[in-house]
Each structure stands twice: as structure tokens, then as C-alpha cells.
Design a protein around this motif. Structure first.
Motif, PDB file in Angstrom:
ATOM      1  N   SER A  13       0.850  -1.191   0.000  1.00 15.42           N
ATOM      2  CA  SER A  13       0.000   0.000   0.000  1.00 15.42           C
ATOM      3  C   SER A  13       0.889   1.246   0.000  1.00 15.42           C
ATOM      4  O   SER A  13       2.067   1.196   0.366  1.00 15.42           O
ATOM      5  N   LYS A  14       0.281   2.323  -0.432  1.00 16.85           N
ATOM      6  CA  LYS A  14       1.018   3.577  -0.655  1.00 16.85           C
ATOM      7  C   LYS A  14       1.826   3.963   0.573  1.00 16.85           C
ATOM      8  O   LYS A  14       1.318   3.900   1.700  1.00 16.85           O
ATOM      9  N   GLY A  15       3.076   4.296   0.349  1.00 19.23           N
ATOM     10  CA  GLY A  15       3.887   4.810   1.440  1.00 19.23           C
ATOM     11  C   GLY A  15       4.669   3.752   2.191  1.00 19.23           C
ATOM     12  O   GLY A  15       5.492   4.073   3.040  1.00 19.23           O
ATOM     13  N   THR A  16       4.432   2.500   1.948  1.00 19.86           N
ATOM     14  CA  THR A  16       5.213   1.483   2.630  1.00 19.86           C
ATOM     15  C   THR A  16       6.640   1.529   2.079  1.00 19.86           C
ATOM     16  O   THR A  16       6.819   1.579   0.869  1.00 19.86           O
ATOM     17  N   PRO A  17       7.626   1.568   2.960  1.00 18.72           N
ATOM     18  CA  PRO A  17       9.001   1.627   2.448  1.00 18.72           C
ATOM     19  C   PRO A  17       9.353   0.354   1.686  1.00 18.72           C
ATOM     20  O   PRO A  17       9.551  -0.701   2.280  1.00 18.72           O
ATOM     21  N   PHE A  18       9.375   0.509   0.397  1.00 15.68           N
ATOM     22  CA  PHE A  18       9.456  -0.713  -0.419  1.00 15.68           C
ATOM     23  C   PHE A  18      10.848  -1.321  -0.475  1.00 15.68           C
ATOM     24  O   PHE A  18      11.003  -2.507  -0.620  1.00 15.68           O
ATOM     25  N   THR A  19      11.881  -0.496  -0.338  1.00 13.06           N
ATOM     26  CA  THR A  19      13.222  -1.069  -0.389  1.00 13.06           C
ATOM     27  C   THR A  19      13.467  -1.959   0.819  1.00 13.06           C
ATOM     28  O   THR A  19      13.943  -3.094   0.709  1.00 13.06           O
ATOM     29  N   ALA A  20      13.056  -1.418   1.987  1.00 12.99           N
ATOM     30  CA  ALA A  20      13.195  -2.215   3.216  1.00 12.99           C
ATOM     31  C   ALA A  20      12.371  -3.487   3.092  1.00 12.99           C
ATOM     32  O   ALA A  20      12.805  -4.591   3.465  1.00 12.99           O
ATOM     33  N   ALA A  21      11.138  -3.332   2.547  1.00 14.30           N
ATOM     34  CA  ALA A  21      10.278  -4.485   2.382  1.00 14.30           C
ATOM     35  C   ALA A  21      10.950  -5.514   1.481  1.00 14.30           C
ATOM     36  O   ALA A  21      10.952  -6.705   1.759  1.00 14.30           O
ATOM     37  N   GLY A  22      11.544  -5.036   0.413  1.00 16.29           N
ATOM     38  CA  GLY A  22      12.220  -5.924  -0.517  1.00 16.29           C
ATOM     39  C   GLY A  22      13.277  -6.749   0.185  1.00 16.29           C
ATOM     40  O   GLY A  22      13.415  -7.946  -0.074  1.00 16.29           O
ATOM     41  N   GLU A  23      13.997  -6.115   1.135  1.00 16.79           N
ATOM     42  CA  GLU A  23      15.022  -6.869   1.855  1.00 16.79           C
ATOM     43  C   GLU A  23      14.394  -7.963   2.716  1.00 16.79           C
ATOM     44  O   GLU A  23      14.900  -9.067   2.825  1.00 16.79           O
ATOM     45  N   ARG A  24      13.254  -7.601   3.326  1.00 14.22           N
ATOM     46  CA  ARG A  24      12.612  -8.622   4.173  1.00 14.22           C
ATOM     47  C   ARG A  24      12.117  -9.796   3.331  1.00 14.22           C
ATOM     48  O   ARG A  24      12.180 -10.942   3.754  1.00 14.22           O
ATOM     49  N   PHE A  25      11.616  -9.461   2.142  1.00 13.11           N
ATOM     50  CA  PHE A  25      11.181 -10.553   1.260  1.00 13.11           C
ATOM     51  C   PHE A  25      12.369 -11.412   0.831  1.00 13.11           C
ATOM     52  O   PHE A  25      12.289 -12.636   0.781  1.00 13.11           O
ATOM     53  N   ALA A  26      13.484 -10.722   0.517  1.00 13.97           N
ATOM     54  CA  ALA A  26      14.669 -11.460   0.073  1.00 13.97           C
ATOM     55  C   ALA A  26      15.137 -12.432   1.150  1.00 13.97           C
ATOM     56  O   ALA A  26      15.677 -13.487   0.858  1.00 13.97           O
ATOM     57  N   ALA A  27      14.873 -12.053   2.418  1.00 15.49           N
ATOM     58  CA  ALA A  27      15.314 -12.907   3.521  1.00 15.49           C
ATOM     59  C   ALA A  27      14.304 -14.005   3.828  1.00 15.49           C
ATOM     60  O   ALA A  27      14.517 -14.849   4.695  1.00 15.49           O
ATOM     61  N   THR A  28      13.153 -13.989   3.124  1.00 11.45           N
ATOM     62  CA  THR A  28      12.108 -14.977   3.413  1.00 11.45           C
ATOM     63  C   THR A  28      12.481 -16.327   2.836  1.00 11.45           C
ATOM     64  O   THR A  28      13.106 -16.415   1.785  1.00 11.45           O
ATOM     65  N   ARG A  29      12.058 -17.386   3.536  1.00 11.89           N
ATOM     66  CA  ARG A  29      12.354 -18.751   3.105  1.00 11.89           C
ATOM     67  C   ARG A  29      11.761 -19.016   1.729  1.00 11.89           C
ATOM     68  O   ARG A  29      10.615 -18.671   1.456  1.00 11.89           O
ATOM     69  N   GLY A  30      12.567 -19.590   0.868  1.00 12.97           N
ATOM     70  CA  GLY A  30      12.065 -19.980  -0.448  1.00 12.97           C
ATOM     71  C   GLY A  30      12.159 -18.883  -1.490  1.00 12.97           C
ATOM     72  O   GLY A  30      11.780 -19.094  -2.631  1.00 12.97           O
ATOM     73  N   VAL A  31      12.678 -17.689  -1.092  1.00 11.01           N
ATOM     74  CA  VAL A  31      12.794 -16.601  -2.073  1.00 11.01           C
ATOM     75  C   VAL A  31      14.225 -16.547  -2.581  1.00 11.01           C
ATOM     76  O   VAL A  31      15.168 -16.521  -1.803  1.00 11.01           O
ATOM     77  N   ARG A  32      14.363 -16.592  -3.911  1.00  8.06           N
ATOM     78  CA  ARG A  32      15.716 -16.516  -4.486  1.00  8.06           C
ATOM     79  C   ARG A  32      16.140 -15.082  -4.662  1.00  8.06           C
ATOM     80  O   ARG A  32      17.258 -14.702  -4.373  1.00  8.06           O
ATOM     81  N   ALA A  33      15.243 -14.286  -5.191  1.00 11.77           N
ATOM     82  CA  ALA A  33      15.583 -12.889  -5.447  1.00 11.77           C
ATOM     83  C   ALA A  33      14.333 -12.049  -5.311  1.00 11.77           C
ATOM     84  O   ALA A  33      13.236 -12.507  -5.620  1.00 11.77           O
ATOM     85  N   ALA A  34      14.495 -10.826  -4.806  1.00  7.08           N
ATOM     86  CA  ALA A  34      13.374  -9.907  -4.682  1.00  7.08           C
ATOM     87  C   ALA A  34      13.779  -8.578  -5.287  1.00  7.08           C
ATOM     88  O   ALA A  34      14.841  -8.053  -4.974  1.00  7.08           O
ATOM     89  N   THR A  35      12.966  -8.101  -6.219  1.00 12.55           N
ATOM     90  CA  THR A  35      13.238  -6.816  -6.837  1.00 12.55           C
ATOM     91  C   THR A  35      12.133  -5.861  -6.425  1.00 12.55           C
ATOM     92  O   THR A  35      10.963  -6.147  -6.676  1.00 12.55           O
TER      93      THR A  35
END
Lengths: 229, 778, 174
Positions: B463-485
Motif C-alpha cells: 500500500s502507498k507509502g510502505t518503504p518498499f526497499t526495506a520491504a524488498g530486503e525482508r522478502f529477500a530474507a524470506t524462506r524460499g525466495v531466491r531474489a526480490a526486486t
């Protein structure tokens, strides 16, 4: 136990029970080639069971059946079936003709079961129908012919493979005396002409009179009437 | 003849049915079970429209219409946010709620809203969360369960749904996901969206195709045990009933069977309804109570089935002469005529012809013509099959003994052989036609998404305003994720959004690596800005992306409000070439690295994370969804696939498959009963064949041929009619012709399999019947 | 069998000499027992006396005198009456076989054996008759059948008695 000299089919001390009902209780039987033997006796005396045992349709509980020097009990079901196909012929009172096949096909059936090609089998069948005076029925189905005619077709079928033993179980049971006697004449004439033995189960003395010899079955035991005299 | 006489004779037959000793009972039971299964299926079919209507109504009643006007907070307002998610392919309906006053509307099935941090759940969700399977989902829904949603608030017994209490939802109101509402249900009684005529056509056909074989089956079922009954009838003739009376008595017996069948059918239906509550087919489950046959249709079934039983019996006895001493089947029935049999399918085609091409123009199909046409075509199969079987077997000759026995048997009674396979033929013909239609229109209903699933398999919209770069890092650290852009984006217009811009250009923000997914960059360092061209339409980009131009950021989200935020295009824009992004689209516009974006704008960006998953990690998508829920409860996680099938469409297709298989199994059962009965009837003949030395193999083969020949013919005819019907239907909906061979083969294969199973099951009794006991004369 | 009525009946088709009558009788009915000429002569004299036949002419020549007989009106009526009168069915109430069986039982001899011997003998006769029937013409067949049915009836009695021998033994002993 050795069969009597010259005997084609011999049974010794046959015993057979269906559950608590004893059908055969030490029955004896022997028949020579070309001989017609009547098996008589009251209803339920075990006549038909004796015939079924002799023909290898039903295995007896004990006792021995020797056909042409071979013990029937030692044969597998397939071997006994093959024996019935090629060496034996059958005439029953009811239901022996396959209703969906034409008369000539019915007569040809045993030959075809032995592997004879269709054409050849049907030619032979037609010859037999002629001998039994019913060659005009060839293309009809059993449902379309009279009882006497059907029985003649059945006799033709029993003889078509030139069997060495014909088993006839009340072959005239469903016929009037005129038709019955004609069928018996044709059956015994044809059997004599091919030197086939006939085991004739009947409860009618006039039918039994077509035989050379009779045995009487009472309470599962057989009695050779020639020896009784 | 008077009605009283009719009644008396039927009643007599009725009594005979129940006083016929064990044999009579067995016959009534067989008929009743057969008719009962058919009736249960009929009742189920009549109940489905009701069930779907109930579903539709409940779904409408709980609708939270988020596209309404903006309204101020009041005593009767509620802020509600749509937080639907997917768990292992099953949809979970989720809502965050915050009542703003005592008079806030209460959702159907709820008595009160849960406090913030609590939730009320559907029984199925409660069950799932309590089970080991639901562990992952529990992480995503970190609320305390305080109650369950009542039936009124759910569309199906197995639906997964929850309402969770939340705080401070108002700022998230955006007009599509989160809204302030005053009432549930559609605000304006909108007319139900007119269903797609092609879909209606399909549903109609599925019903026709499934019910026809059921009718054929019921017709067969009332004839169970016919041979023994004939003998009893002959005995009746002997004691002086005339032939018409005898027929009526026979009809009475059939009536008894079918009435017991109705009772059985009702029982089966009620039983099935109980079971229906605990199963879910293609994401749809129903409450037992809503499976309620409409009274009119149920009454129709209750009247039509017994009436059909009587008529079928009278019809079946038409060619039979019952004599006092036995039953004579008219030895050689008249040769079957072809012309009127051909009239049926041709009539069917004629009824369908005027509707060819209607689907494309969006026109309506005349339901009566469609149903009538299809019915006639399928009935045509049952009329043509006896003729075809007769014509074929009359020409079959020669061959082995087994073959000869079978062919002759068929020649003698080709009618009953044809009757045996009629049901299968109709079922297969209908199913083939429908599968073909499905395959044909599948192109229309399956969308190529254009997404490149090799680069990314999931997209999470934040949703609007969520810090997406930080979010991307959290996704990248999630199990089963190879890459997050991760990327942020906004739309820039040439004028204030409150008035509406003339031209717009998109703004994309991300790291150099992320931006390279969307455009070929000459070189990139943080702080760089690019203008990407090379799309189909670069005109607005080249017009607006000029250094110094002032652009307006879209803050309104289509609501026509929001602050006016300006941004001027910086100098030193480097040219870049747009390439197809992971979402399958090429988009040009202005690309900024993080450092080139003023902080004040970052709150206005819509974040999106593109994820590439490790296929070897099970439940990777579920972990991503959990992360998404933690990062931003309003996040929308989507799994990408290369194609997308219309959901409605898929469920019809599955329904047809399941239905066709059920019907085939049902017919197989009746085939087996008929077969066994025939064998029993031929007992003596079989025993004597055995006596003169026929091999078991020969007889087994003859039974096989006897079934296989008519079935092969039936399947052939069914395929031909099915393909014809399929072609006509495809023409009707205006789709290109094409034969879906796999489905033709699978349906005919299923039909053939039924025959094989029936033959296999009838072999042991055959061998038993061949025993010499059958030679006994009594 | 009434020879008088039979000869009268043969005369109905036309006048015949005495010797012709004997030949016709033997041919049709006398397979087992041919008629003596003396029997014909005495029968014809009796019929003449009762006015049932008349002498139609006498041939004299080489050999014995030969009378030709013709049937009278009264003769025809007599034949008609004879044919229309049913024969009294024989009742066979006096049976040697029955006596033999009861005696055997009373003296504790093998009654079943006696029955079996008789049975074999009956069947042997039946075989002979059957054989003759197969070779003979229709007349032979009818005559043999008549005998066969009677023998069959005896045989059935033998079978029935065999089946009831135990009961009979109990009754005889009582």
C-alpha cells in the motif's frame, strides 16, 4: 484293479455325495465298444450322477473310472474337457442346443471346438443332419423346430465327432412315444454303424429295450441285470 | 377399459411385487436401488439452482461496497478493509473492521465485531487453523479467535473467512480496498449482471447431458429381473387373466419398484446432502440446508419417475406375447427401419441450426431450442443404436467359436444388447460434445497473461507509502525466495490531479539492479535519473520528460481529491531503452535511482516487489504471503502463471467430468445386473456346452465379444454424434472448429473401461454357472 | 377275438371263396397263428345257419368243391353291432407273479431276486419285440407295440413292487 477284458469304459466302486445326499454308493459299470447299455432306475437313484461321473463331467468322491486304459481321476480338468470334446458325445433331455446358433452350426460346434475349420465342420454336420432326416432344418434356430426335430439335431451333434462313447441322458424324455422311438432307432443305428458305445440313462422300459444290456441303479448301487439271471 | 380396472390390475401387480417371496423382494430391491440412485441424482440436480441462488443471495447480502462516495465518520459508519488472501490455492475471505459508532452495521452471521486484535472465523477456518496444516496460515493471521461466523454470513460450509478487529483504519481509505460504509449489501439494487449466454448454454448442456443417461438408466432399472417376471406372468395367464390385464399387472410391479425407488432416492439424497456439507468441489461448498429441491421440480420427479416406470414396462412388453404356458418373444421382430430413427438427430440439428453464430454477437440462445435440439440428437443415439447394432451383426460372419457364439446371440437379441449400451452411448456422446465445446471456447476464456514466469513468480503490491526497499530486503530474507526486486511507482501528470491531467508519464524508482529489469541502462550509479523510451507510444514521455518541467504527482487514486504535489524534472536525464519487464509489459517514462528521489515524494509511491522463488521449497508462496502480511497488512500478494482460466469455466468443466464418471459408474452397475441375469437365464445351455468339452476361455471370450461388439459400436456412434454436436455447438458460439482428441479418447476410454470391468465382474458367476449342477433337469 | 365276426367283416368288401377268406385272414391278422381251413369251414357253416352269409355260387372242377360266400343284410348289421360294442378291458386280477412274490416272502426266500429275474426276462422279450419291430412293416410294428406296452406295464408293476417289497413283507408277516 484291471478292467474286464475288452471293456472300453469301466467304473469301480464309485461314491459321490452332494452334501448329505448320497447319489452313488459303490456303483459299478462297464461297457464294450459298440455296445448299448441302458442305465435304469427310479428317480433320484443316481442314474444321472453315474452318467456325469462316467463322462468326466463330475469327479467322483472315490472309486476309479478307466477309459481306454486311462484313469479319469488322474486327468486335469482341461484333459477331461478335451476327452469330452473328441471322444465322447452327449444327448440330453433339455437345453442342449445353443439357442442362438442355427441347427447346422449346433451340430458343427463340437467339431469346431476340436479345431476343424468352419466349412469342413458344417459340411460334416449337414451329412449327419441328412442321416437323421432333418437336413431341411439346417438354417433354422432351435427355437423354430419341434421337440423331436431338435432331439434329432442333438443326436447328430453327439455323433458328428465320431465319438467312441455317446452319453444319452433321457434322450426321449420330452418326446411322445412315436418321436421318441424314432430318435432311439436313429441313435442306436448310427451308433452301431460307427461302433460307438452308448450309455443310455432312461426310466422308460421301452427306450431301454433298444439296448443290448441294462443295469439298474437303486439307492446309488448298480445291479447288472444279466448277472442277476 | 375403465380406470377402476386399471387401478385394480396395477394394485394386483403391486401386491405381487411384495409377496413374490425372496425372488420378488430381490427384484423390487434391485429396481428400487437403481431407481433410487437415479432419483437422488435428479433431486440433487433440481436442488442445485436453489443452492446456487442461496449462495448468490448471501454473497450479495454481505457485500461491502467500497466504491461508494466518501462519507464522514458517524455513529453508523464502519471502516472495512479487504485483506483476502490465498492459502495453498484456497481463497480466504478476510476483512479488517473498525466500527466507528454504536450504530455501525453488523455483518451477516455476526452478532458483534471483535475487539482490535481479535477475530471471528468461519468453522472451516477455525478447523484449519487448529490443524497442523494451518500452522503457516496462523502466522499470517496473528489474531485471537473469539467467535465463529454464523451460516448467514457464509456462502458455503467449507468457506474460509474471518473478520478481524483493527484500529486506525481510516487513513487507509482508498476507495477500492478500504472504505467507510454504512450498510452491507449492494447499495443500489443493481440488476444481476447478465450472465454470459455461452456460459448459460454450457450449464444447460451439462444438465441435459448428465440427466439423459440417468433417464435411460431408470428405464433399464425398472426392467431388472424381467425374465423371471415373465414366467410369473405366464402363470397368471394360466389362471385366466387376459393379456391386457397381465401387462397392467406387470406395470403395477414396476410401479411398486419405482415407488420404493422414490423412497430410496429421497433417502440417498438426504444422505448425500449430509455428506455434501463436508466436501468442497472446485472451491465451492454448500450448506446441506441450502440443497433444497424446488417443490415444483421435486413433485415433477415424484410423478414422472413412476409414470415413466409404467410406460417403459408397457413399451417393453410390446413385442412380447405372454401365453399361459410361457413367454413367447415374437420370434423375428420386424426389421428395424432407419428413416424415423434418422429423423430424430436430423430434427435436433435443425433445431440447433438457426442459432449458429449467435455466441459471437453476444446474442441470446433460445433455451428451449437448445435443450430440445440437444435432447433430440442424444435421443437419436438411442434410436439409431439398435438399428446400427442389428445392421452390423447381421453382416458379421465366420470366425472363432467364441466369436460365432457371440455374434449369433447378438443376432438373436440385438435389441437387448443395444439397450444395454444405450446409456453409455448417450453419456459419452454428450460428454464428447461438451468437452469439445469446452476445448474450443477455452481459448476465449483462458487469458494469456503475458507474464514472464521465468523471471518472477510472485508480485506483492504494497500500500502507498510502505518503504518498499526495506520491504524488498525482508522478502529477500524470506524462506524460499531466491531474489526480490522492489520498485516504487507513481503517475505524473502535466496538471493538478484535482482537475485532471491531459498527459501523464510514469515514474519508477528503484535500485540500479531493479531498474535494469525494466530498461537497458548505459551506466548507473545511485543518484542517476533516466528517461526510457522504446515503447509503442513514447509521445507523452518525450513531451513531459524534459528537464525543468513541473509535473504533478497523482495522490487522488481516482477519487478526485488529495493534495497537489509538484515535482520538477531534474537535469541530466540519461536516455535508456525500455525492455519488457517481469510483469510482461514494456513501460517507459522516468526512472529514478533512490538518491535521485526527494524524500517528500517517497510516501506517495506505490511499492511493488517482484519475487523469484525456489521451486524446491514447498509452501514458498505461503511464506511470502506471511511476510507480506507482516510488512503491510494491506499488501496484495499475487502468484503469477502464464495463463489464467476463467474460474466459472473451470468449475463447469470439472463438474462435467465428475458427473460423467458418476453416470458411467451407475450405468456400469445396471449393465452388470442385466448381464448376470442373462447368464442365469442361459444356465442350462452353458452347462451343456461345458459337458461336451467347451473350454472356459471360449465361453469367457464369447461373453466378452457379446458385450464388446455393441459397446464398440455404441462408442463409435456416440463419438460421431458427439463430434457432430460439438461442431454445431462450436459454430453456435462462433469458436473455431477443432477436435479435442484427448477428451474424445478419455470419454470413450472411460466407456470402454466400464465394459471391461463389467465383463471381468461377470466372469466368476459365469464360471460358477458352467458347473454341471446346471444339467439337472428340475 | 371273434373269428366269425372277422370273417364276416372280410366278406363285406365282396363275395369270396372259403380259401380266399383264410388267406386274407392270415395275411392281416394271423401272423402268429394261421387259421386252419377246418376252422373256416365250420365257422362258415355256423354263419350260413344263422343267415348271416349266403352261398353265392359253387365252382366244381378239379379238386374239392368250392363255395363262394356273400354277406347278407343281417350279416352286415351283425358286423356293425360287433364293432360298436366295446371290448371288456381285461383286469389281470389273478397274477401268477403276485402269487410267486407273496409265497417267496412267506417262505423267506429272496423275493427281490425273483422280481429281478422276471424283470430281466421281460426286458429280454421287449428287446426281441423291438428288434422285430425295427425290421418289420407297419402291421408288425403295431402288433409289437401292443405287446411292448403290455410288457412295459408288467415291468412297471415289477419296479413298483420292488420298491414296496419291505412294506409287503411286513404285511405278509402280520
Amino acid at each position: 484293479m484291471t478292467p474286464p477284458p475288452g471293456s472300453l469304459l469301466t467304473a469301480r466302486d464309485l461314491r459321490k455325495a452332494y452334501g448329505p445326499t448320497v447319489a452313488l454308493d459303490g456303483a459299478e459299470f462297464s461297457i464294450h465298444p459298440g455296445e448299448v447299455v441302458a442305465v435304469m432306475g427310479p428317480s433320484g437313484s443316481g442314474k444321472s450322477t453315474l452318467l456325469h461321473c462316467l463322462a468326466g463331467i463330475v469327479p467322483p468322491d472315490s472309486g476309479s473310472i478307466t477309459y481306454d486304459g486311462r484313469e479319469l481321476a488322474g486327468m486335469s480338468d482341461a484333459e477331461r474337457s478335451a476327452l469330452r470334446r473328441s471322444e465322447f458325445g452327449f444327448v440330453f433331455q433339455f437345453g442342449q442346443l445353443v439357442p442362438e446358433l442355427t441347427c447346422v452350426e449346433n451340430v458343427a460346434l463340437p467339431l469346431r471346438l476340436c479345431g476343424t475349420p468352419r466349412r469342413k465342420a458344417e459340411r460334416a454336420a449337414l451329412t449327419w443332419l441328412e442321416r437323421l432326416e432333418v437336413d431341411d432344418l439346417g438354417g433354422k434356430r432351435p427355437g423354430e423346430v419341434s421337440g423331436g426335430q431338435g432331439q434329432r439335431v442333438a443326436v447328430a451333434r453327439a455323433l458328428v465327432t465320431a465319438p467312441r462313447v455317446v452319453f444319452a441322458d433321457e434322450p426321449t424324455g420330452a418326446l411322445d412315444s412315436l418321436n421318441g422311438e424314432r430318435v432311439m432307432e436313429l441313435l442306436t443305428d448310427a451308433a452301431r454303424s460307427t461302433n460307438a458305445a452308448v450309455v443310455l440313462v432312461t426310466h422308460e422300459a421301452r427306450v431301454a429295450a433298444y439296448s443290448d444290456r441294462e443295469i439298474v441303479v437303486r439307492d446309488g448301487r448298480s445291479r447288472d441285470m444279466e448277472r442277476a439271471v | 377399459m375403465s380406470a377402476r380396472q386399471w387401478g385394480r390390475d396395477l394394485g394386483l401387480g403391486f401386491r405381487f411385487a411384495f409377496t413374490g417371496g425372496r425372488e420378488g423382494w430381490t427384484r423390487v430391491l434391485l429396481t428400487a436401488v437403481g431407481v433410487g440412485l437415479g432419483v437422488a441424482l435428479l433431486l440433487l440436480t433440481t436442488a442445485i439452482p436453489t443452492a446456487l441462488a442461496v449462495r448468490h443471495d448471501r454473497d450479495g447480502a454481505r457485500a461491502d461496497y467500497t466504491y461508494g462516495p466518501r462519507r464522514p465518520k458517524a455513529a453508523n459508519t464502519l471502516v472495512i478493509a479487504d485483506t483476502d488472501t490465498v492459502f495453498r490455492g484456497r481463497g480466504v475471505r478476510g476483512r479488517l473492521v473498525e466500527p466507528e459508532g454504536p450504530k455501525a452495521p453488523v455483518a451477516p452471521g455476526l452478532s458483534a465485531y471483535p475487539a482490535p486484535g481479535d477475530m471471528v472465523v468461519s468453522p472451516a477456518l477455525k478447523e484449519l487453523l487448529a490443524s497442523g496444516d494451518g500452522a503457516i496460515l496462523r502466522d499470517r493471521l496473528p489474531y485471537r479467535i473469539t467467535g465463529t461466523i454464523g451460516e448467514a454470513g457464509l456462502v458455503g460450509s467449507r468457506e474460509l473467512a474471518y473478520y478481524a478487529g483493527a484500529k486506525n483504519l481510516a487513513p487507509k481509505i482508498n476507495g477500492y480496498q478500504t472504505a467507510r460504509i454504512t450498510t452491507y449489501g449492494s447499495p443500489n439494487k443493481a440488476p444481476a449482471t447478465r450472465a454470459d449466454p455461452v456460459l448459460i448454454l454450457l450449464v444447460l448442456l451439462v444438465f441435459v447431458v448428465l440427466l439423459m443417461p440417468v433417464a435411460v438408466f431408470i428405464a433399464t432399472a425398472v426392467r431388472f429381473g424381467g425374465e423371471r417376471r415373465d414366467r410369473r406372468l405366464a402363470a397368471l395367464r394360466l389362471v385366466g387373466s387376459d393379456s391386457r390385464m397381465t401387462r397392467r399387472i406387470a406395470a403395477g410391479e414396476a410401479l411398486a419398484g419405482s415407488l420404493v425407488g422414490l423412497v430410496f432416492g429421497t433417502g440417498f439424497f438426504l444422505l448425500g446432502r449430509r455428506l455434501a456439507g463436508s466436501v468442497e468441489v472446485v472451491g465451492i461448498s454448500v450448506f446441506p440446508d441450502s440443497l433444497d429441491p424446488s417443490p415444483a421440480l421435486a413433485a415433477l420427479v415424484a410423478l414422472a419417475v413412476p409414470a415413466a416406470a409404467v410406460l417403459v414396462t408397457l413399451f417393453a412388453l410390446r413385442g412380447v406375447v405372454i401365453e399361459p404356458l410361457g413367454v413367447v418373444r415374437t420370434a423375428r421382430p420386424a426389421r428395424r427401419r432407419l428413416w424415423w430413427r434418422l429423423l430424430l438427430p436430423l430434427g435436433g440439428l435443425a433445431m440447433l441450426a438457426p442459432m449458429i453464430g449467435q455466441g459471437r454477437s453476444g446474442g441470446d440462445f433460445n433455451q428451449y431450442l437448445v435443450t430440445g435440439g440437444v435432447l433430440l440428437l442424444l435421443v437419436g443415439v438411442t434410436a439409431l443404436l439398435p438399428w446400427a447394432v442389428e445392421a452390423l451383426v447381421a453382416r458379421l460372419h465366420h470366425g472363432s467359436v467364441a466369436w460365432q457364439l457371440a455374434v449369433r446371440r447378438l443376432q438373436l437379441s440385438s435389441g437387448s444388447a443395444a439397450r444395454m449400451v444405450n446409456g453409455i452411448a448417450v453419456a459419452v456422446a454428450g460428454a464428447v460434445a461438451l468437452q469439445m465445446l469446452f476445448a474450443g471456447v477455452q481459448g476465449d476464456y483462458t487469458k494469456e497473461t503475458g507474464k514472464d514466469v521465468t523471471r518472477a513468480q510472485m508480485q506483492v503490491n504494497l500500500s502507498k507509502g510502505t518503504p518498499f526497499t526495506a520491504a524488498g530486503e525482508r522478502f529477500a530474507a524470506t524462506r524460499g525466495v531466491r531474489a526480490a526486486t522492489s520498485l516504487g511507482s507513481a503517475t505524473l501528470g502535466d496538471r493538478d490531479w484535482r482537475r485532471g491531467p491531459d498527459t501523464t508519464v510514469s515514474l519508477t524508482v528503484g535500485t540500479c539492479a531493479a531498474l535494469r529489469e525494466w530498461a537497458t541502462l548505459p551506466s548507473c550509479r545511485d543518484g542517476d535519473a533516466f528517461v526510457a523510451t522504446g515503447t509503442d507510444d513514447d509521445s507523452s514521455t518525450t513531451r513531459l520528460a524534459r528537464p525543468g518541467t513541473t509535473l504533478h504527482v497523482d495522490t487522488a487514486d481516482g477519487t478526485g481529491r488529495g493534495a497537489d504535489v509538484r515535482w520538477s524534472v531534474p537535469k541530466g536525464l540519461k536516455p535508456a531503452r525500455a525492455i519488457t519487464g517481469p510483469n510482461g509489459a514494456k513501460s517507459g517514462g522516468i526512472l529514478l535511482t533512490r538518491a535521485a528521489l526527494p524524500d517528500r515524494l517517497s510516501r506517495l509511491l506505490d511499492g511493488a516487489v517482484f519475487l523469484s522463488l525456489d521451486p524446491s521449497v514447498p509452501d514458498a508462496t505461503e511464506y511470502v504471503r506471511n511476510t507480506a502480511a507482516r510488512v503491510d497488512p494491506f499488501a496484495d500478494a499475487m502468484t503469477w502463471s502464464a495463463t489464467e482460466e476463467s474460474k466459472k469455466f473451470a468449475s463447469i468443466r470439472t463438474g462435467l467430468y465428475v458427473g460423467a464418471l458418476c453416470v458411467l459408474a451407475l450405468i456400469g452397475a445396471s449393465l452388470l445386473v442385466t448381464q448376470l441375469e442373462q447368464l442365469r437365464e442361459r444356465r442350462r445351455s452353458l452347462s451343456s456346452l461345458m459337458a461336451f468339452g467347451t473350454r472356459r476361455r471360449t465361453l469367457g471370450l464369447s461373453v466378452f465379444w457379446q458385450t464388446a461388439i455393441p459397446v464398440a459400436l455404441g462408442l463409435l456412434l456416440a463419438s460421431a454424434v458427439g463430434l457432430t454436436l460439438g461442431c454445431v455447438l462450436l459454430k453456435m458460439v462462433g469458436s473455431p472448429l477443432g477436435v479435442d482428441w484427448p477428451s474424445v479418447l478419455s470419454m470413450t476410454g472411460a466407456g470402454a473401461a466400464v465394459v471391461l470391468v463389467v465383463t471381468a465382474l461377470s466372469l466368476p458367476p459365469l464360471l460358477r454357472l458352467m458347473r454341471p449342477e446346471g444339467l439337472r433337469t428340475e | 377275438m371273434s373269428i366269425g365276426h372277422t370273417l364276416l367283416g372280410l366278406l363285406e368288401s365282396g363275395p369270396r371263396h372259403g380259401y380266399d377268406l383264410k388267406r386274407a385272414f392270415d395275411e392281416k391278422f394271423g401272423q402268429d397263428r394261421p387259421l386252419h381251413y377246418g376252422q373256416v369251414y365250420s365257422t362258415m357253416s355256423r354263419l350260413l345257419k344263422h343267415g348271416l352269409v349266403e352261398v353265392d355260387g359253387i365252382e366244381t372242377g378239379g379238386g374239392p368243391e368250392r363255395k363262394r360266400y356273400a354277406i347278407t343284410e343281417a350279416g352286415v348289421t351283425d358286423v356293425q353291432r360287433w364293432l360298436a360294442t366295446p371290448e371288456k378291458p381285461e383286469e389281470y386280477l389273478q397274477s401268477t407273479l403276485y402269487t410267486k412274490v407273496v409265497l417267496a416272502l412267506l417262505t423267506h426266500r429272496d423275493a427281490a431276486g425273483i422280481l429281478d429275474i422276471q424283470r430281466a426276462e421281460h426286458l429280454r422279450s421287449m428287446r426281441v419285440l423291438t428288434d422285430r419291430k425295427r425290421k418289420g412293416d407297419l402291421a408288425d410294428q403295431l402288433i409289437c407295440d401292443h405287446a411292448l406296452f403290455h410288457l412295459e406295464a408288467d415291468l412297471r408293476w415289477l419296479e413298483l413292487t420292488t420298491a414296496r417289497l419291505d412294506k409287503l413283507r411286513a404285511e405278509v408277516a402280520a
